[in-house]
Design a protein around this motif. Structure first.
Motif, PDB file in Angstrom:
ATOM      1  N   ASP A 263      14.654 -14.595  -5.222  1.00 13.71           N
ATOM      2  CA  ASP A 263      14.120 -14.479  -3.868  1.00 13.71           C
ATOM      3  C   ASP A 263      14.944 -13.496  -3.038  1.00 13.71           C
ATOM      4  N   LYS A 264      16.252 -13.487  -3.258  1.00 16.83           N
ATOM      5  CA  LYS A 264      17.124 -12.589  -2.506  1.00 16.83           C
ATOM      6  C   LYS A 264      16.808 -11.128  -2.819  1.00 16.83           C
ATOM      7  N   LEU A 265      16.656 -10.816  -4.101  1.00 14.23           N
ATOM      8  CA  LEU A 265      16.328  -9.446  -4.496  1.00 14.23           C
ATOM      9  C   LEU A 265      14.952  -9.058  -3.974  1.00 14.23           C
ATOM     10  N   LEU A 266      14.017  -9.981  -4.044  1.00 13.90           N
ATOM     11  CA  LEU A 266      12.668  -9.708  -3.563  1.00 13.90           C
ATOM     12  C   LEU A 266      12.674  -9.370  -2.075  1.00 13.90           C
ATOM     13  N   ARG A 267      13.454 -10.105  -1.298  1.00 12.95           N
ATOM     14  CA  ARG A 267      13.552  -9.826   0.142  1.00 12.95           C
ATOM     15  C   ARG A 267      14.163  -8.449   0.396  1.00 12.95           C
ATOM     16  N   GLU A 268      15.142  -8.075  -0.406  1.00 13.62           N
ATOM     17  CA  GLU A 268      15.795  -6.783  -0.219  1.00 13.62           C
ATOM     18  C   GLU A 268      14.900  -5.610  -0.642  1.00 13.62           C
ATOM     19  N   LEU A 269      14.018  -5.861  -1.604  1.00 11.91           N
ATOM     20  CA  LEU A 269      13.145  -4.789  -2.088  1.00 11.91           C
ATOM     21  C   LEU A 269      11.849  -4.683  -1.293  1.00 11.91           C
ATOM     22  N   GLN A 270      11.499  -5.724  -0.567  1.00 13.55           N
ATOM     23  CA  GLN A 270      10.233  -5.725   0.167  1.00 13.55           C
ATOM     24  C   GLN A 270      10.073  -4.517   1.098  1.00 13.55           C
ATOM     25  N   PRO A 271      11.121  -4.093   1.839  1.00 14.36           N
ATOM     26  CA  PRO A 271      10.953  -2.915   2.702  1.00 14.36           C
ATOM     27  C   PRO A 271      10.580  -1.642   1.940  1.00 14.36           C
ATOM     28  N   LEU A 272      10.930  -1.578   0.668  1.00 13.02           N
ATOM     29  CA  LEU A 272      10.603  -0.393  -0.125  1.00 13.02           C
ATOM     30  C   LEU A 272       9.118  -0.343  -0.477  1.00 13.02           C
ATOM     31  N   ILE A 273       8.479  -1.494  -0.457  1.00 17.15           N
ATOM     32  CA  ILE A 273       7.052  -1.566  -0.789  1.00 17.15           C
ATOM     33  C   ILE A 273       6.183  -1.357   0.447  1.00 17.15           C
ATOM     34  N   GLU A 274       6.753  -1.587   1.614  1.00 16.61           N
ATOM     35  CA  GLU A 274       5.984  -1.506   2.856  1.00 16.61           C
ATOM     36  C   GLU A 274       5.237  -0.180   3.034  1.00 16.61           C
ATOM     37  N   PRO A 275       5.834   0.983   2.732  1.00 17.44           N
ATOM     38  CA  PRO A 275       5.084   2.240   2.908  1.00 17.44           C
ATOM     39  C   PRO A 275       3.796   2.272   2.097  1.00 17.44           C
ATOM     40  N   PHE A 276       3.812   1.661   0.904  1.00 20.07           N
ATOM     41  CA  PHE A 276       2.602   1.627   0.072  1.00 20.07           C
ATOM     42  C   PHE A 276       1.549   0.709   0.693  1.00 20.07           C
ATOM     43  N   LEU A 277       1.990  -0.446   1.173  1.00 19.52           N
ATOM     44  CA  LEU A 277       1.069  -1.393   1.795  1.00 19.52           C
ATOM     45  C   LEU A 277       0.480  -0.814   3.081  1.00 19.52           C
ATOM     46  N   GLN A 278       1.311  -0.169   3.870  1.00 19.08           N
ATOM     47  CA  GLN A 278       0.845   0.420   5.126  1.00 19.08           C
ATOM     48  C   GLN A 278      -0.143   1.553   4.869  1.00 19.08           C
ATOM     49  N   ALA A 279       0.114   2.356   3.850  1.00 17.26           N
ATOM     50  CA  ALA A 279      -0.764   3.495   3.554  1.00 17.26           C
ATOM     51  C   ALA A 279      -2.152   3.033   3.162  1.00 17.26           C
ATOM     52  N   THR A 280      -2.236   1.982   2.362  1.00 16.55           N
ATOM     53  CA  THR A 280      -3.558   1.502   1.953  1.00 16.55           C
ATOM     54  C   THR A 280      -4.284   0.895   3.134  1.00 16.55           C
ATOM     55  N   GLY A 281      -3.557   0.203   3.993  1.00 16.19           N
ATOM     56  CA  GLY A 281      -4.187  -0.355   5.181  1.00 16.19           C
ATOM     57  C   GLY A 281      -4.712   0.715   6.101  1.00 16.19           C
ATOM     58  N   GLN A 282      -3.949   1.779   6.295  1.00 21.34           N
ATOM     59  CA  GLN A 282      -4.373   2.893   7.140  1.00 21.34           C
ATOM     60  C   GLN A 282      -5.570   3.598   6.541  1.00 21.34           C
ATOM     61  N   GLN A 283      -5.568   3.737   5.217  1.00 18.68           N
ATOM     62  CA  GLN A 283      -6.674   4.417   4.556  1.00 18.68           C
ATOM     63  C   GLN A 283      -7.965   3.649   4.720  1.00 18.68           C
ATOM     64  N   ARG A 284      -7.913   2.319   4.596  1.00 17.17           N
ATOM     65  CA  ARG A 284      -9.105   1.505   4.763  1.00 17.17           C
ATOM     66  C   ARG A 284      -9.628   1.602   6.200  1.00 17.17           C
ATOM     67  N   ALA A 285      -8.700   1.601   7.157  1.00 15.07           N
ATOM     68  CA  ALA A 285      -9.111   1.697   8.561  1.00 15.07           C
ATOM     69  C   ALA A 285      -9.765   3.049   8.841  1.00 15.07           C
ATOM     70  N   THR A 286      -9.223   4.107   8.267  1.00 18.55           N
ATOM     71  CA  THR A 286      -9.797   5.444   8.453  1.00 18.55           C
ATOM     72  C   THR A 286     -11.193   5.522   7.848  1.00 18.55           C
ATOM     73  N   ALA A 287     -11.333   4.934   6.655  1.00 23.51           N
ATOM     74  CA  ALA A 287     -12.629   4.969   5.988  1.00 23.51           C
ATOM     75  C   ALA A 287     -13.693   4.235   6.816  1.00 23.51           C
ATOM     76  N   LEU A 288     -13.302   3.072   7.355  1.00 25.30           N
ATOM     77  CA  LEU A 288     -14.254   2.309   8.162  1.00 25.30           C
ATOM     78  C   LEU A 288     -14.618   3.060   9.437  1.00 25.30           C
ATOM     79  N   LYS A 289     -13.644   3.733  10.030  1.00 25.50           N
ATOM     80  CA  LYS A 289     -13.905   4.512  11.248  1.00 25.50           C
ATOM     81  C   LYS A 289     -14.898   5.628  10.964  1.00 25.50           C
ATOM     82  N   GLU A 290     -14.723   6.317   9.824  1.00 24.71           N
ATOM     83  CA  GLU A 290     -15.625   7.410   9.488  1.00 24.71           C
ATOM     84  C   GLU A 290     -17.040   6.899   9.206  1.00 24.71           C
ATOM     85  N   LEU A 291     -17.115   5.715   8.597  1.00 21.36           N
ATOM     86  CA  LEU A 291     -18.435   5.143   8.322  1.00 21.36           C
ATOM     87  C   LEU A 291     -19.140   4.760   9.616  1.00 21.36           C
ATOM     88  N   GLY A 292     -18.337   4.327  10.607  1.00 22.32           N
ATOM     89  CA  GLY A 292     -18.920   3.935  11.893  1.00 22.32           C
ATOM     90  C   GLY A 292     -19.385   5.121  12.685  1.00 22.32           C
TER      91      GLY A 292
END
Length: 292
Positions: A263-292
């Motif tokens: 759990d300790k290592l997972l907590r320390e590595l989580q910030p490294l994954i955030e850019p990937f999670l944020q990018a996919t979220g932003q991409q989905r929001a952009t796609a929905l905006k364009e569809l609208g």
């Protein structure tokens, strides 16, 4: 140690007036270096050496990356004396970083690490030659492009497998490869956002693989046509497909981290994954905006 601290330590050995004034350096490999540094901290045998190992690896990686920015095209010599000197300085900068790597490890008596990293550099160069050969012959598909990209990014870091123990030794190769694949996909998404050119991108190989004969011909003839680029990116859902691939790879990376059973290592590595999670979220929001 946070990413800024690692960057600061490496900059101490990369800073040179001539390089700073005349050469734009590639992006610092913060994600992979932070991944290495964090996991090494959980290896009792090498934890005390994690700072040194992370810094020298960043120097080697920056040396490789800056060499990749050298323009070897037939038009490279048409930019005059200033352009020629800029190209020469890129070569010298890469060599300079490599010399610092050798110096630091030799001072520390880390001869075996020098061997591991040097062998990794040779293997990376072999992979690059295979990739460039396939690209030149137009015998590359989109998935192969991602595979080669992840191999190149993970090459140096795989050399540390022997530094790991137990479960970490078994999972490290898959962990660094999956993380590198996420980095490649994130970079490809950023290319789509710029929409400046399809050259050397996943989108180009995807369209050449899946596109109609007419679209493939247009892409080959008018690669710098901004209107055409935007049209083809939308027609073949390049951003959405990359978004899906990144979400898939990020999910696999998260599942892999769970297998480390810390759990300790997972907590320390989580910030490294955030850019990937944020990018996919932003991409989905952009796609929905364009569809609208």
């Amino acid at each position: 140690m946070n990413k800024a601290r690692i960057n600061q330590m490496a900059n101490k050995y990369m800073t040179h007036d001539m390089i700073s004034l005349h050469t734009e350096l590639p992006e610092f490999p913060e994600g992979r270096i932070s991944l290495l540094h964090t996991v090494l901290n959980f290896q009792p045998g090498v934890a005390s050496q994690r700072d040194l190992l992370s810094v020298v690896t960043s120097l080697v990686q920056m040396g490789l990356d800056v060499h990749d920015t050298v323009d070897n095209s037939p038009n490279a010599g048409r930019n005059g004396l200033v352009g020629m000197r800029a190209q020469q300085l890129k070569v010298l900068a890469g060599d300079y970083f490599s010399s610092r790597f050798y110096h630091l490890l030799s001072q520390a008596g880390q001869i075996e690490t020098i061997r591991h990293l040097s062998e990794a550099v040779c293997n990376i160069n072999r992979i690059k030659m295979n990739l460039y050969g396939k690209m030149k012959q137009m015998k590359l598909n989109a998935e192969e492009y991602l595979h080669y990209g992840a191999e190149i990014k993970s090459g140096l870091f795989l050399s540390f497998t022997s530094f790991m123990s137990g479960l970490y030794e078994r999972l490290w190769p898959e962990l660094v490869e999956r993380f590198s694949r996420c980095e490649v996909l994130l970079h490809e998404l950023q290319k789509v956002e710029k929409m400046s050119s399809l050259d050397g991108s996943w989108g180009m190989w995807h369209i050449l693989q899946e596109g109609t004969e007419d679209d493939r011909r247009l892409l080959s003839e008018r690669r710098e046509d901004q209107h055409l680029i935007k049209s083809l990116l939308n027609k073949y859902d390049v951003a959405e497909k990359l978004d899906g691939l990144l979400r898939q790879s990020t999910g696999q990376l998260q599942s892999l981290l769970q297998r480390l059973q810390s759990d300790k290592l997972l907590r320390e590595l989580q910030p490294l994954i955030e850019p990937f999670l944020q990018a996919t979220g932003q991409q989905r929001a952009t796609a929905l905006k364009e569809l609208g």
